[in-house]
Scaffold this motif. Structure first.
Motif, PDB file in Angstrom:
ATOM      1  N   UNK A  68      77.996  45.006  11.100  1.00 62.43           N
ATOM      2  CA  UNK A  68      77.844  44.972   9.644  1.00 62.43           C
ATOM      3  C   UNK A  68      77.123  46.255   9.229  1.00 62.43           C
ATOM      4  N   UNK A  69      77.892  47.203   8.699  1.00 58.75           N
ATOM      5  CA  UNK A  69      77.347  48.523   8.369  1.00 58.75           C
ATOM      6  C   UNK A  69      78.324  49.251   7.463  1.00 58.75           C
ATOM      7  N   UNK A  70      77.863  50.337   6.868  1.00 64.58           N
ATOM      8  CA  UNK A  70      78.698  51.217   6.068  1.00 64.58           C
ATOM      9  C   UNK A  70      79.592  52.014   7.021  1.00 64.58           C
ATOM     10  N   UNK A  71      80.908  51.851   6.898  1.00 66.43           N
ATOM     11  CA  UNK A  71      81.832  52.534   7.802  1.00 66.43           C
ATOM     12  C   UNK A  71      81.693  54.051   7.731  1.00 66.43           C
ATOM     13  N   UNK A  72      81.372  54.592   6.555  1.00 64.50           N
ATOM     14  CA  UNK A  72      81.211  56.041   6.445  1.00 64.50           C
ATOM     15  C   UNK A  72      80.024  56.523   7.265  1.00 64.50           C
ATOM     16  N   UNK A  73      78.985  55.707   7.322  1.00 64.98           N
ATOM     17  CA  UNK A  73      77.839  56.067   8.160  1.00 64.98           C
ATOM     18  C   UNK A  73      78.214  56.014   9.641  1.00 64.98           C
ATOM     19  N   UNK A 103      78.745  59.119  13.504  1.00 63.11           N
ATOM     20  CA  UNK A 103      78.265  59.028  14.881  1.00 63.11           C
ATOM     21  C   UNK A 103      79.340  59.392  15.881  1.00 63.11           C
ATOM     22  N   UNK A 104      79.544  60.673  16.128  1.00 62.85           N
ATOM     23  CA  UNK A 104      80.616  61.128  17.009  1.00 62.85           C
ATOM     24  C   UNK A 104      80.458  60.551  18.414  1.00 62.85           C
ATOM     25  N   UNK A 105      79.236  60.482  18.909  1.00 62.32           N
ATOM     26  CA  UNK A 105      79.017  59.929  20.255  1.00 62.32           C
ATOM     27  C   UNK A 105      79.436  58.465  20.311  1.00 62.32           C
ATOM     28  N   UNK A 154      83.188  56.266  22.311  1.00 62.55           N
ATOM     29  CA  UNK A 154      83.288  55.110  23.198  1.00 62.55           C
ATOM     30  C   UNK A 154      84.630  54.401  23.044  1.00 62.55           C
ATOM     31  N   UNK A 155      85.427  54.816  22.043  1.00 58.08           N
ATOM     32  CA  UNK A 155      86.679  54.129  21.732  1.00 58.08           C
ATOM     33  C   UNK A 155      87.878  55.036  21.984  1.00 58.08           C
ATOM     34  N   UNK A 156      88.995  54.411  22.340  1.00 62.32           N
ATOM     35  CA  UNK A 156      90.238  55.153  22.559  1.00 62.32           C
ATOM     36  C   UNK A 156      90.970  55.431  21.256  1.00 62.32           C
ATOM     37  N   UNK A 157      90.802  54.550  20.278  1.00 65.43           N
ATOM     38  CA  UNK A 157      91.467  54.684  18.981  1.00 65.43           C
ATOM     39  C   UNK A 157      90.496  54.227  17.897  1.00 65.43           C
TER      40      UNK A 157
END
Length: 227
Positions: A44-49, A53-55, A59-62
């Motif tokens: 639960x967070x602001x997606x733009x924030x 976080x590039x790091x 952690x994700x492939x897509x």
């Protein structure tokens, strides 16, 4: 063998997320509001924030993003420039893309047909392609090649939008086809291929999971070829 990981930004109650999971991804969602019906891990967070976080993104492939579409709906286009609430809607497509390109990984951006000129070479998916009871065309941009087979639109599609399911007639064409609003939450969910949401507003704002199950399969093939 572990499943590839996908981050679903602006995920709502999980229409896109469920499709990607069915395709074979391990899904984590991000939404600014909690959704009790969301079936996977939810941040639960602001997606733009989160996009800053590039790091974390790495952690994700897509990464999939469905930025709020109010600025590009048919109703917004009708009333834009008249000093009402429509003029307050923010178009986040370009800022979202810029942050995804900075990250540098595989991405998908989804939005409504009114956003066609904001998206780069999008494909269109609609309910008739998956034998759903809704029309619900949606555009998808990706930096992976996406393909689709044409199909006729749903005849007499159910309308799944608005504040509540009231069953009213929305329109009738000269050829006799018509659209009525869903008369119940159950009817709305069945038309969309959604059986886990209990709030009509969540269903009305959702993407049918069949769309992203189709796209997710293509992304998995792309990842396998890239590996």
């Amino acid at each position: 063998m572990s499943r590839p990981r996908l981050l679903d930004l602006f995920c709502g109650a999980g229409g896109c997320s469920v499709g990607y999971s069915r395709a074979g991804f391990d899904v984590t969602g991000v939404d600014i509001e909690p959704h009790d019906d969301y079936p996977y891990d939810l941040i639960v967070s602001d997606a733009m924030r989160v996009l800053l976080g590039v790091d974390f993104l790495s952690e994700f492939d897509v990464v999939h993003a469905s930025p709020p579409c109010q600025a590009k709906t048919t109703m917004s286009n009708r009333y834009r420039g008249k000093g009402g609430r429509t003029d307050e809607h923010i178009n986040l497509i370009a800022p979202v893309r810029d942050l995804l390109l900075t990250w540098g990984g595989l991405y998908v951006i989804e939005n409504v047909p009114g956003a066609r000129f904001d998206l780069r070479e999008p494909i269109t998916l609609h309910g008739g392609m998956f034998e759903l009871g809704v029309d619900r065309p949606r555009l998808f941009e990706s930096n992976a090649p996406l393909m689709l087979a044409p199909a006729p639109a749903t005849r007499n599609p159910l309308g799944v939008y608005g504040a509540r399911p009231d069953g009213r007639r929305l329109w009738t064409r000269a050829d006799g086809t018509e659209q009525r609003a869903a008369a119940s939450i159950e009817a709305a969910g069945a038309a969309m291929g959604i059986d886990w949401m209990t709030d009509f507003r969540d269903i009305a704002e959702a993407i049918p999971p069949a769309y992203t199950e189709c796209i997710g399969g293509q992304l998995l093939d792309y990842l396998e070829r890239a590996a």
